[in-house]
Design a protein around this motif. Structure first.
Motif, PDB file in Angstrom:
ATOM      1  N   VAL A  82     -11.445   0.006  10.875  1.00 20.13           N
ATOM      2  CA  VAL A  82     -10.273  -1.128  10.420  1.00 20.13           C
ATOM      3  C   VAL A  82      -9.748  -2.359  10.966  1.00 20.13           C
ATOM      4  O   VAL A  82      -9.440  -2.876  10.468  1.00 20.13           O
ATOM      5  N   ARG A  85     -11.651  -4.888   8.900  1.00 24.07           N
ATOM      6  CA  ARG A  85     -11.405  -4.762   7.534  1.00 24.07           C
ATOM      7  C   ARG A  85     -12.012  -5.240   6.370  1.00 24.07           C
ATOM      8  O   ARG A  85     -12.809  -4.935   5.831  1.00 24.07           O
ATOM      9  N   ALA A 114      -8.974   6.509   6.053  1.00 22.44           N
ATOM     10  CA  ALA A 114      -8.483   5.195   5.405  1.00 22.44           C
ATOM     11  C   ALA A 114     -10.167   3.647   4.767  1.00 22.44           C
ATOM     12  O   ALA A 114      -9.406   3.323   4.078  1.00 22.44           O
ATOM     13  N   GLU A 476      -3.007   0.245   8.787  1.00 22.19           N
ATOM     14  CA  GLU A 476      -3.178  -0.756   7.829  1.00 22.19           C
ATOM     15  C   GLU A 476      -2.194  -1.764   8.073  1.00 22.19           C
ATOM     16  O   GLU A 476      -1.337  -1.277   8.383  1.00 22.19           O
TER      17      GLU A 476
END
Ligand code: GTP
Length: 594
Positions: A82, A85, A114, A476
């Protein structure tokens, strides 16, 4: 082949769950690559292979005959992590669905979760695939259970395979065709292409990977970027099969490559919309300007000329559109660069690459994160360099608030490590947001909001340390939060080594200050004059170490009578000292990553 028989899909998986092995299988099954072709096709870069992670997306088109009809399948590869992302989400945006791959011996892991949320939020049709069923400790019922409880997907629809041996792999493409919808763009509507990825080719220059969301893109077309407004000609386009196969056009719903004559990879913005010149359209949604999350300073090591490696460092960055580079000047370390990365993993991959290419010729400082300064007049400023931290004298009168970036860390690990991992999260100023026990297996999924500064300070290393390597981590962005921040400086004989200054939370300053000066002391022991090393916040000294001048008794071995020789040696020593003082800078060895 009509668009109704296109399928665009990707594979959502945790690192090592077998994405590359499965992709290879599918490519072999469809005759895209020959049987027995060694190595995993989709992972081409060496660094990636070494670290076992996929950084750059490699996409491939396959032709597959199902029930007597030909289908065009686009497997859109995504970077697993990520850190990327924005790129992951653009890859997903070009797909109608994805295989959700779970390793039967390990079960669902943080990264799967995720990436699942990301794919799910984009409306992808998900097909659960349980891999590695050939392993003795494969636990298929547990994997099915997790698929149901974690993702609310029908476990009966899961396909249990061994990508390595090929068991049941033949069930996958029929499921892709039956369960994943074809692309739904407008064939007659004006052109809209999504820029999914880009890379640099020594012969063709910048190559972009695009998804034709609407309309048709033809060779020779004149196009424009919706975000940069730059104009281009389509010099070449085609599909990846798996190598570039040039074509006359890419039709609605296809994923392929194009050469637009971009000069620099920084022009290729992931998520950008490419349209025909003169036919203005609404850009496709989801465009994000990539924001570096971690910065490091890099300086030529002692004896290395800045100009000698400046070109090479720039070249490296040119090839990686997600790295940003700025020149930086340090009074102690001279001219260097400040390099920004999209995430911690990315930073460490890049550092490895620098290390591989330049060996010992660079000093790399510890990673820092961008802080936010909110002024009393309402303006905000993001600072990426400790140099820009407000002067203590102005702090009271001008500054309203200091804020630090936060992340939501998603961790998964066996239950027995829960206690230790909670201790680590708390010690890293974390706030717990969720804890889920995954049924049957003894896995825990734990979520904490922690400061990004702690995440980049080897947080993952610490997790792996207490969990015998079992913990997995994903994260995140979680915005900015007020924090009591200070700028700590390292002083050597009263001079601040600017490149090593760091902004940090006040609660860390005392301990870090002590560690710093002690670490420095070890490295500087052999100097010939007294050195005072201090860690300070403003004028307040937090820690101090002194290194006594070490007068090497150069004469000790000489006979007392040998006066003239003795004088000469002492004279040499004095000059040596003078030289070092004149340089006025303490030689900072490469190993120092303060
Ligand atoms: P990244 O590229 O790092 O994301 O990893 P990946 O998900 O692509 O995993 P990869 O295909 O590289 O497989 C990881 C390891 O698992 C390799 O050592 C594979 O040989 C092994 N592996 C993959 N599929 C299977 C399987 O079905 N059975 C067994 N026993 N091993 C497998």
């Amino acid at each position: 082949i009509p668009m109704e028989r296109y399928r665009n899909f990707s594979i959502v998986a945790h690192v090592d769950h077998g994405k590359s092995t499965l992709s290879d299988r599918l490519l072999i099954m469809t005759g895209t690559i020959p049987e027995g072709s060694q190595g995993q096709f989709l992972d081409r870069l060496d660094v990636e292979r070494e670290r076992g992670i996929t950084v750059k997306a490699q996409t491939c088109t396959m032709l597959y005959n199902y029930k007597g009809e030909d289908y065009l399948l686009h497997l859109v590869d995504t970077p697993g992590h990520v850190d990327f992302r924005a790129e992951v989400s653009r890859s997903y945006a070009s797909c109608g669905g994805a295989l959700l791959l779970v390793d039967a011996s390990q079960g669902v892991q943080a990264q799967t979760v995720a990436n699942f949320f990301l794919a799910y939020s984009l409306g992808l049709e998900l097909i659960p695939v349980i891999n590695k069923i050939d392993l003795d400790h494969a636990d298929i019922p547990r994997a099915r259970e997790q698929i149901e409880t974690m993702f609310e997907l029908d476990p009966d629809g899961a396909i249990a395979v061994s990508a390595k041996r090929g068991t049941n792999v033949e069930q996958i493409l029929p499921a892709v065709i039956e369960r994943i919808p074809p692309p739904s763009g407008g064939k007659e509507t004006p052109l809209r292409c999504l820029l999914v990825d880009s890379w640099f080719d020594n012969y063709l220059g910048v190559i972009v990977l695009i998804y034709v969301a609407d309309g048709t893109l033809k060779k020779g077309d004149k196009v424009m970027s919706a975000h940069t407004r730059k104009r281009y000609d389509i010099k070449e386009l085609g599909i990846l099969h798996p190598d570039r196969k040039s074509m006359q056009h890419l039709r609605t719903g296809q994923v392929g490559y194009a050469v637009l004559g971009m000069k620099n990879i920084s022009e290729a913005l992931v998520g950008d919309t490419i349209m025909h010149l003169g036919s203005e359209v609404e850009p496709l949604p989801g465009f994000e300007e990539p924001q570096p999350m971690v910065f490091v300073g890099a300086f030529p090591a002692e004896g290395v000329e800045f100009t000698a490696i400046d070109d090479r460092v720039n070249q490296l960055v040119l090839n990686d559109r997600s790295v940003s580079l700025q020149r930086e000047n340090s009074n102690a370390l001279g001219q260097g660069w400040r390099i920004g990365f999209l995430g911690t993993l990315h930073a460490s991959v890049f550092q490895d690459r620098l290390q591989q290419e330049y060996g010992a010729s660079l000093i790399i400082t510890a990673p820092t994160v961008p802080y936010k300064i909110v002024m009393k007049d309402g303006t905000e400023k993001i600072i990426r360099n400790p140099d820009e931290f407000p002067d203590p004298a102005l702090m009271k009168s001008k500054v309203q608030d200091l804020q630090e970036p936060m992340v939501k860390a998603i961790m998964s690990f066996p239950q027995e490590y829960l206690g230790d991992i909670i201790l680590i999260c708390e010690a890293n100023r974390g706030t717990q947001v969720d804890m889920t026990f995954l049924s049957h297996g003894n896995q825990v999924l734990l979520q904490y909001i922690i400061p990004t500064a702690h995440l980049v300070d080897d947080f993952f290393g610490k997790l792996k340390g207490v969990s015998k390597g079992y913990a997995t981590l994903d994260y995140e962005d979680a915005g900015y939060q007020s924090a009591d921040l200070v700028k700590m400086q390292l002083l050597v004989n009263g001079n601040s080594v600017d490149a090593l200054a760091q902004v940090m939370h006040r609660s860390l300053a005392e301990r870090r200050g002590k560690e710093w000066v002690q670490r420095f002391k070890k490295f500087l022991r052999s100097q010939l004059f007294e050195i005072v090393i201090q860690a300070a916040i403003g004028s307040k000294i937090l820690a101090r170490e002194t290194i006594k001048a070490r007068r090497k008794d150069v004469t000790a071995k000489l006979h007392a009578a040998d006066i003239s020789r003795r004088k000469k040696l002492l004279q040499n020593q004095k000059e040596g000292k003078k030289n070092m003082r004149q340089i006025g800078r303490v030689t900072i060895p490469q190993e120092v990553r303060v």
